[in-house]
Design an enzyme around this catalytic site. Structure first.
Site: not given
Ligand code: PBG
Length: 318
Positions: A116, A189, A211, A242, A268
């Protein structure tokens, strides 16, 4: 008569604590941007920076000196394209970043393995129209994994939530002789709004849609067990849940059911919420992170990916 308060006095309280939070459990994410020449602050994540390939070496050395055991690397390439080819370029930003950290330190280097950040549409797989293709993406993920291992990554961490990605990556690594490179799968996730600030940090916003077609529905927990089981069967060495704090029930269930080395990702948005409240004086930053991290550990995490790892390490600096 039993009195629960007897053990809550200073000293005794710590001795009877059931959970220990250790620096050795923490993993610091680092964003590496090949277009910049020095650290640049991430507005939505106060206290976090994108590193240039040069400043990365210094930052890694600082983390190592502080005792942080591991880093999770994310790359921001100069060019993006339809195929995400920067993700599997042997001279891509992440491959260079891995070599830089391995040359500068003995840190455990984990790489986020996804398309991505490298696709111009921002999705985690190849697309046809507005459909994110699963099986067509798998060979590319295999190539990405091999390029990371070749660069010296200690662990690869696929985060794209494509079905059978772990199997494809394991097979690709094995064929090329990287039989000893472990896979930390982002197994459960969720499609979470708490990734918001990451989109700025990694410039991985998407051109259309969302997503939800590949990441999990926050309403589901039995599905998480399926996700984890399939990844284990496909060869995952470690599994990740996650985000962390809103999903502690999932973390506990996964740890109890599979007994695998289990990681949780304090994402994040979890970081930025605490930082924003702390900036207002509404929460104490340090106490809030220590509590959140302890609770994630208590819920079953063996390892925690957290943007606060460096700050945590500073608390114990000699
Ligand atoms: C990539 C990825 C993401 C995160 C980690 N790897 C973004 C997503 O899936 O949209 C998010 C990490 C975070 O928010 O700290 N696929």
């Amino acid at each position: 008569m039993k009195r629960m308060r007897r053990l809550r006095n200073p000293g005794i309280r710590e001795m009877v604590a059931e959970t220990d939070l250790n620096l050795g459990d923490l993993i610091q994410p680092i964003f590496v941007d090949e277009r910049i020449s020095g650290p640049r602050g991430i507005v939505a994540m106060p206290g976090q920076f994108r590193q240039s390939l040069e400043s990365l070496a210094t930052e890694a050395a600082v983390l190592e000196d502080l005792g942080v055991p591991a880093v999770l690397l994310f790359g921001l390439p100069a060019q993006k394209d339809e195929m995400g080819s920067g993700a599997y370029d042997s001279n891509g930003v992440i491959q260079k970043a891995v070599r830089t950290v391995k040359e500068a330190t003995d840190l455990v280097v984990i790489t986020d393995l996804c398309l991505c950040e490298y696709t111009n549409h921002g999705h985690c797989g190849l697309i046809r129209g507005e459909v994110v293709l699963n099986d067509e993406t798998l060979p590319l993920l295999g190539e990405v994994a091999v390029s990371h291992a070749e660069a010296g990554a200690d662990v690869v961490a696929p985060s794209g939530m494509m079905d059978h990605m772990v199997q494809a990556i394991r097979a690709a690594l094995d064929v090329d002789g990287y039989t000893d490179t472990p896979i930390l799968s982002y197994a459960a996730k969720y499609a979470s709004t708490f990734y918001g600030p990451f989109r700025e940090a990694a410039e991985s916003g998407f051109a259309f849609g969302d997503r939800k077609g590949y990441q999990m529905n926050p309403a589901n927990s039995a599905e998480a067990l399926w996700e984890v089981q399939l990844d284990i069967e496909e060869g995952a060495d470690m599994v990740m849940i996650k985000p962390a704090l809103p999903y502690l029930d999932i973390l506990r269930a996964v740890k109890d059911m599979f007994g695998m080395p289990t990681a949780a990702y304090q994402v994040s948005g979890e970081y930025s919420m605490i930082m924003a409240a702390a900036e207002q004086g509404w929460l104490d930053e340090r106490a809030a992170f220590l509590e959140a991290l302890m609770c994630i550990k208590r819920a079953g995490a063996d390892m925690i990916v957290t943007y606060w790892a460096k700050e945590y390490a500073k608390l114990y600096e000699k």
